[in-house]
Write an enzyme that holds these catalytic residues in place. Structure first.
Site, short mmCIF file in Angstrom:
data_model
loop_
_atom_site.label_atom_id
_atom_site.label_comp_id
_atom_site.label_asym_id
_atom_site.label_seq_id
_atom_site.Cartn_x
_atom_site.Cartn_y
_atom_site.Cartn_z
N ASN A 161 35.77 -2.06 109.84
CA ASN A 161 34.72 -2.71 110.82
C ASN A 161 35.22 -3.14 112.20
OD1 ASN A 161 36.01 -4.61 109.26
ND2 ASN A 161 34.35 -6.03 109.35
N GLU A 471 45.27 -16.15 109.44
CA GLU A 471 45.55 -15.10 110.63
C GLU A 471 45.09 -15.89 111.63
OE1 GLU A 471 46.23 -10.75 109.81
OE2 GLU A 471 44.45 -10.89 108.74
P1 NAD Z 1 38.04 -1.90 101.36
O1 NAD Z 1 38.69 -2.62 100.53
O2 NAD Z 1 37.28 -0.48 100.70
O3 NAD Z 1 39.14 -0.91 102.24
C1 NAD Z 1 40.18 -1.73 103.11
C2 NAD Z 1 41.28 -0.91 103.31
O4 NAD Z 1 42.05 -0.69 101.97
C3 NAD Z 1 41.25 0.53 103.63
O5 NAD Z 1 42.14 0.73 104.53
C4 NAD Z 1 41.30 1.13 102.36
O6 NAD Z 1 41.54 2.52 102.74
C5 NAD Z 1 42.28 0.45 101.87
N1 NAD Z 1 42.36 0.63 100.40
C6 NAD Z 1 41.56 1.02 99.18
N2 NAD Z 1 41.94 1.01 98.17
C7 NAD Z 1 43.38 0.75 97.99
C8 NAD Z 1 43.92 0.79 97.22
N3 NAD Z 1 43.83 0.91 95.92
N4 NAD Z 1 45.39 0.38 97.56
C9 NAD Z 1 45.62 -0.05 98.93
N5 NAD Z 1 44.67 -0.13 99.80
C10 NAD Z 1 43.52 0.45 99.69
O7 NAD Z 1 37.12 -2.61 102.40
P2 NAD Z 1 36.38 -2.00 103.48
O8 NAD Z 1 34.88 -1.31 102.95
O9 NAD Z 1 37.19 -0.84 104.40
O10 NAD Z 1 35.97 -3.10 104.66
C11 NAD Z 1 34.80 -4.05 104.20
C12 NAD Z 1 35.65 -5.21 103.51
O11 NAD Z 1 36.36 -5.71 104.48
C13 NAD Z 1 34.15 -6.10 103.41
O12 NAD Z 1 34.07 -6.88 102.21
C14 NAD Z 1 34.55 -7.28 104.61
O13 NAD Z 1 34.00 -8.60 104.44
C15 NAD Z 1 35.97 -7.15 104.66
N6 NAD Z 1 36.78 -7.69 105.87
C16 NAD Z 1 37.27 -8.83 106.01
C17 NAD Z 1 37.76 -9.57 106.92
C18 NAD Z 1 38.34 -10.69 107.15
O14 NAD Z 1 39.10 -11.12 107.97
N7 NAD Z 1 38.26 -11.84 106.03
C19 NAD Z 1 37.74 -8.72 108.21
C20 NAD Z 1 36.95 -7.52 108.13
C21 NAD Z 1 36.47 -7.15 106.88
#
Ligand code: NAD
Length: 490
Positions: A161, A471
């Site tokens: 995002n 962060e």
């Molecule tokens: P996601 O957890 O599906 O993926 C995030 C990242 O993790 C991607 O790069 C993905 O390829 C990687 N990933 C997936 N499986 C993995 C594994 N087994 N081991 C290591 N890496 C792995 O999340 P998303 O759908 O890309 O993002 C949306 C989520 O992120 C939402 O829940 C949102 O709230 C959260 N988010 C949090 C913040 C924050 O600062 N708190 C900021 C942005 C997004």
């Protein structure tokens, strides 16, 4: 500029991974195509790193830790970061267009992301030569002092995002502290993290200090986090993936920062400036089509002003025209067809299981010429009970739920009534009430009379299922250095 020309700025980008300063294909030749979410058209591709490729990136990053990077003075390190900020600003227009085409977000937001990303490098550039230790008074027979040492090779796992800002948010403080970085961008939006390598090269960052292993989470991400030479993992993403990463990191006792999801409240009390509250609520939920961890996705409104707030919000939301991010539409597409399905399921469930009233939106959209795009209408669900799924779970789309309270005394309990604790906003003219809310609410950030107030210098992170670690600001730096204490008997 005619439309085709404007779009072509960011098309046909066939990028390579970045390992040890080299641009490489995956060892098995696999690539991932990336699409424009507004049209479904493929706009470029990049390699899908294998576990072996990730191993090579970590090895290179480890070697870089001991090379030229280590011999540079902290001031010189800071200058590299400052140059990166300046070059990113020079490239901001092109980078913003690419971010928009890759993620779908409106161009004004992508431009804001480029400015924020440059600001991270600028802010931490100034910190590189200020990470200094303490002297500890043990009496006349001893000299004791602390050193701040870089933790080592750091992993940065990025969500889709905020592709470049999340990369810059983690990498800039890591580099300022003298660490090296291996970045795993989200497979849906990898372009700008890959292109950032060219900017850092031009800024004079030694080879191997910034590596990018584009690829799938299940392979590249999992291999990165599991690598025994990773000292710290900065993860931003979903709760479930974060939980898995924490378990994997435990095997080699790497530290983790977990920035996870949210379900943040925006409280509007009866004495609030309603003009500001309406603007703040709209921005809180519809920025990036609601795909924001810190989105204010729950409006908690006092009954006395509920009808007026609904009337004003519905009028504004009904006027929001969806469209292409490059045309800077009021609201762009969601990132993927899957994300539209997830959002539609939540809204359908609210209608079916809770018989909730959808005041506006609640349907997929197909703007003219973008019938294959991933659009969902900005939506408001009124008078939702605290236990409804749409109130308890992160939807990650343009869906605002409304909870009504009868008195300001109820606001803290309702605000705290989800498993998340990322942000909380309040609109009121009563400063004591606002401060009491700030004291009692379980959230990492509290915004008073302006949702999303703050910026690069303000620490950011969660409580409860929203994660831990901070962060941004000075607080972020502590993830990237460790304290060594040296004591001499005289
Ligand atoms: P996601 O957890 O599906 O993926 C995030 C990242 O993790 C991607 O790069 C993905 O390829 C990687 N990933 C997936 N499986 C993995 C594994 N087994 N081991 C290591 N890496 C792995 O999340 P998303 O759908 O890309 O993002 C949306 C989520 O992120 C939402 O829940 C949102 O709230 C959260 N988010 C949090 C913040 C924050 O600062 N708190 C900021 C942005 C997004």
């Amino acid at each position: 500029m005619p439309k085709t020309e404007r779009w072509s700025v960011a098309e046909n980008l066939d990028l390579k991974m970045v390992i040890g300063g080299k641009r490489l294909e995956a060892s098995n030749g696999a690539r991932i195509e990336t699409e424009d979410p507004a049209t479904g058209r493929v706009i470029g591709s990049f390699p899908a790193a294998t576990a072996d490729d990730v191993g090579r990136a970590v090895e290179n990053s480890r070697a870089a830790l001991k090379g030229e990077w280590r011999s540079m003075t902290p001031t010189a390190r800071g200058r590299v970061l400052a140059r990166a900020a300046a070059i990113l600003r020079r490239e901001a227009d092109r980078m913003a267009r690419i971010e928009t085409l890759d993620s779908g977000k409106p161009l004004r937001e992508a431009r804001g992301d480029m400015e924020t990303s440059a600001s991270y490098f600028e802010y931490y550039a100034g910190m590189a030569d200020k990470l200094q230790g303490d002297s500890i008074p043990l009496g006349p027979d001893y000299m004791s002092f602390t050193l701040h040492e870089p933790v080592g090779v750091t992993a940065h796992v990025i969500p889709w995002n905020f592709p470049l800002t999340t990369t810059a948010r983690g990498v800039a403080p890591a580099l300022a502290a003298g660490c090296t970085a291996v970045v795993k961008p989200a497979a849906l939006t990898s372009l700008t993290s890959l292109l950032m390598a060219d900017i850092l090269d031009e800024a004079g960052l030694p080879a191997g200090v910034y590596n990018v292993v584009s690829g799938h989470g299940s392979e590249a991400g999992a291999a990165l986090v599991a690598h025994p030479d990773i000292a710290h993992v900065t993860f931003t993403g979903s709760v479930r993936t974060g939980q898995g990463i924490m378990k994997t990191a435990a095997d080699h006792v790497a530290s983790v920062t977990l920035e996870l999801g949210g379900k943040s409240p925006v409280a509007v009390l009866a004495d609030a400036d309603l003009d500001a509250a309406v603007e703040g609520t709209l921005k809180a939920i519809y920025m990036n089509a609601g795909q924001v961890c810190s989105a204010g996705s729950r409006l908690v409104v006092e009954r006395k002003v509920h009808a007026e707030m609904m009337e004003r919000l519905v009028a504004r939301v009904s006027a929001m025209q969806p469209g292409h991010g490059l045309d800077d539409a009021a609201i762009g597409p969601l990132v993927s067809a899957d994300q539209v399905r997830i959002v539609a399921d939540y809204v359908d469930d609210a209608r079916r299981a809770n018989s909730l009233k959808v005041l506006v939106g609640g349907r997929r959209l197909a703007p003219a010429g973008m019938e294959k795009g991933h659009f969902y209408a900005p939506t408001i669900i009124d008078d939702a009970p605290a236990d409804a799924r749409v109130v308890q779970e992160e939807i990650f789309g343009p869906v605002l739920t409304v909870q009504i309270i009868d008195s300001p005394e109820e606001v803290v309990a309702i605000a705290n009534g989800t498993p998340f604790g990322l942000c909380a906003g309040i609109y009121t003219r009563d400063i004591s009430r606002a401060m009491a809310f700030a004291r009692d609410v379980d959230a990492g950030q509290v915004f008073i009379n302006q949702y999303f107030a703050g910026g690069v210098p303000t620490p950011f992170g969660g409580t409860k299922l929203s994660g831990f670690g901070r962060e941004k600001g000075l607080a972020a730096l502590s993830s990237y250095y460790r304290v060594k204490c040296i004591t001499t008997r005289l």
